[in-house]
Design a protein around this motif. Structure first.
Motif, PDB file in Angstrom:
ATOM      1  N   ARG A 143      40.436  53.172 -11.639  1.00 37.53           N
ATOM      2  CA  ARG A 143      40.672  54.616 -11.761  1.00 37.53           C
ATOM      3  C   ARG A 143      42.038  54.910 -12.374  1.00 37.53           C
ATOM      4  O   ARG A 143      42.171  55.784 -13.226  1.00 37.53           O
ATOM      5  CB  ARG A 143      40.586  55.282 -10.391  1.00 37.53           C
ATOM      6  N   ILE A 144      43.053  54.197 -11.905  1.00 36.79           N
ATOM      7  CA  ILE A 144      44.409  54.396 -12.430  1.00 36.79           C
ATOM      8  C   ILE A 144      44.434  54.111 -13.926  1.00 36.79           C
ATOM      9  O   ILE A 144      45.022  54.863 -14.706  1.00 36.79           O
ATOM     10  CB  ILE A 144      45.421  53.508 -11.674  1.00 36.79           C
ATOM     11  N   LEU A 145      43.788  53.029 -14.330  1.00 34.17           N
ATOM     12  CA  LEU A 145      43.773  52.659 -15.748  1.00 34.17           C
ATOM     13  C   LEU A 145      42.968  53.659 -16.582  1.00 34.17           C
ATOM     14  O   LEU A 145      43.366  54.001 -17.702  1.00 34.17           O
ATOM     15  CB  LEU A 145      43.218  51.239 -15.916  1.00 34.17           C
ATOM     16  N   ILE A 146      41.865  54.138 -16.043  1.00 28.65           N
ATOM     17  CA  ILE A 146      41.062  55.141 -16.755  1.00 28.65           C
ATOM     18  C   ILE A 146      41.868  56.430 -16.918  1.00 28.65           C
ATOM     19  O   ILE A 146      41.909  57.005 -17.999  1.00 28.65           O
ATOM     20  CB  ILE A 146      39.725  55.401 -16.032  1.00 28.65           C
ATOM     21  N   GLU A 147      42.529  56.847 -15.832  1.00 29.22           N
ATOM     22  CA  GLU A 147      43.353  58.063 -15.899  1.00 29.22           C
ATOM     23  C   GLU A 147      44.502  57.901 -16.892  1.00 29.22           C
ATOM     24  O   GLU A 147      44.957  58.866 -17.488  1.00 29.22           O
ATOM     25  CB  GLU A 147      43.883  58.427 -14.519  1.00 29.22           C
ATOM     26  N   GLY A 148      44.965  56.669 -17.053  1.00 31.55           N
ATOM     27  CA  GLY A 148      46.022  56.386 -18.022  1.00 31.55           C
ATOM     28  C   GLY A 148      45.491  56.209 -19.431  1.00 31.55           C
ATOM     29  O   GLY A 148      46.229  55.815 -20.334  1.00 31.55           O
ATOM     30  N   ASP A 149      44.190  56.450 -19.613  1.00 33.66           N
ATOM     31  CA  ASP A 149      43.527  56.366 -20.917  1.00 33.66           C
ATOM     32  C   ASP A 149      43.614  54.966 -21.529  1.00 33.66           C
ATOM     33  O   ASP A 149      43.768  54.811 -22.737  1.00 33.66           O
ATOM     34  CB  ASP A 149      44.101  57.418 -21.870  1.00 33.66           C
ATOM     35  N   VAL A 150      43.545  53.949 -20.687  1.00 36.79           N
ATOM     36  CA  VAL A 150      43.540  52.565 -21.159  1.00 36.79           C
ATOM     37  C   VAL A 150      42.116  52.213 -21.583  1.00 36.79           C
ATOM     38  O   VAL A 150      41.160  52.484 -20.845  1.00 36.79           O
ATOM     39  CB  VAL A 150      44.043  51.602 -20.053  1.00 36.79           C
ATOM     40  N   SER A 151      41.975  51.621 -22.743  1.00 36.86           N
ATOM     41  CA  SER A 151      40.647  51.295 -23.258  1.00 36.86           C
ATOM     42  C   SER A 151      39.932  50.291 -22.354  1.00 36.86           C
ATOM     43  O   SER A 151      40.567  49.520 -21.633  1.00 36.86           O
ATOM     44  CB  SER A 151      40.752  50.716 -24.671  1.00 36.86           C
ATOM     45  N   ARG A 152      38.615  50.304 -22.431  1.00 37.88           N
ATOM     46  CA  ARG A 152      37.803  49.392 -21.607  1.00 37.88           C
ATOM     47  C   ARG A 152      38.197  47.935 -21.842  1.00 37.88           C
ATOM     48  O   ARG A 152      38.305  47.146 -20.912  1.00 37.88           O
ATOM     49  CB  ARG A 152      36.323  49.600 -21.925  1.00 37.88           C
ATOM     50  N   LYS A 153      38.432  47.576 -23.094  1.00 34.44           N
ATOM     51  CA  LYS A 153      38.795  46.205 -23.435  1.00 34.44           C
ATOM     52  C   LYS A 153      40.125  45.808 -22.789  1.00 34.44           C
ATOM     53  O   LYS A 153      40.254  44.727 -22.224  1.00 34.44           O
ATOM     54  CB  LYS A 153      38.884  46.057 -24.959  1.00 34.44           C
ATOM     55  N   LYS A 154      41.104  46.675 -22.854  1.00 36.84           N
ATOM     56  CA  LYS A 154      42.416  46.393 -22.253  1.00 36.84           C
ATOM     57  C   LYS A 154      42.348  46.407 -20.730  1.00 36.84           C
ATOM     58  O   LYS A 154      43.046  45.651 -20.068  1.00 36.84           O
ATOM     59  CB  LYS A 154      43.462  47.378 -22.759  1.00 36.84           C
ATOM     60  N   ARG A 155      41.514  47.290 -20.174  1.00 40.55           N
ATOM     61  CA  ARG A 155      41.376  47.360 -18.708  1.00 40.55           C
ATOM     62  C   ARG A 155      40.899  46.031 -18.150  1.00 40.55           C
ATOM     63  O   ARG A 155      41.378  45.584 -17.114  1.00 40.55           O
ATOM     64  CB  ARG A 155      40.372  48.453 -18.307  1.00 40.55           C
TER      65      ARG A 155
END
Length: 138
Positions: free
Chosen positions: A103-115
């Motif tokens: 959730r934190i990474l999604i909210e930070g707009d981190v791409s799926r690949k980088k997540r």
């Protein structure tokens, strides 16, 4: 001395380390699991490099608080670490930490690949930070 936090997964182990005061946790690495068990050598090297005095391993529990098959695997991993490194190893309830990290990474707009590359070490940091906060003597 520092504490090491580990998020033990099927394919990867997320790694986090505390600061020397035991106040904050930072994700440092993700270790790929191998059939030959070489990830244990990597953990041994990290313990030496960061002068680790204690290890915290995430324990996945079911939502009702029971320990399932995945939790049993983590308990065995913690026992192996304890024997191999002769250090205190604590199991810490990790319910929903990977979900929180995602959730934190999604909210930070981190791409799926980088997540995919950082979610495990972020989960390890959350596990370790929760442990540090609960055991703080500040």
């Amino acid at each position: 001395m520092r504490k090491l936090g580990l998020d033990y997964g099927d394919r990867r182990i997320g790694v986090a380390v505390s600061d020397v005061f035991g106040w904050t946790a930072q994700g440092v690495n993700t270790i790929e699991r191998r059939r030959d068990g070489s990830e244990m050598d990597v953990i041994r090297s990290l313990v030496k490099e960061y002068e680790i005095s204690e290890i915290v391993v995430g324990l996945p529990k079911n939502m009702n608080g029971t320990v399932g098959p995945r939790g049993e695997i983590c308990i065995e991993f913690a026992d192996t670490l304890r024997e191999m490194l002769n250090l205190p190893v604590h199991l810490w309830d990790e319910r929903l930490t990977t979900v929180s990290a995602e959730r934190i990474l999604i909210e930070g707009d981190v791409s799926r690949k980088k997540r995919k590359g950082v979610v495990d070490k972020m989960a390890a940091a959350l596990i370790l930070q929760n442990y540090l906060d609960a055991n703080s003597t500040r």
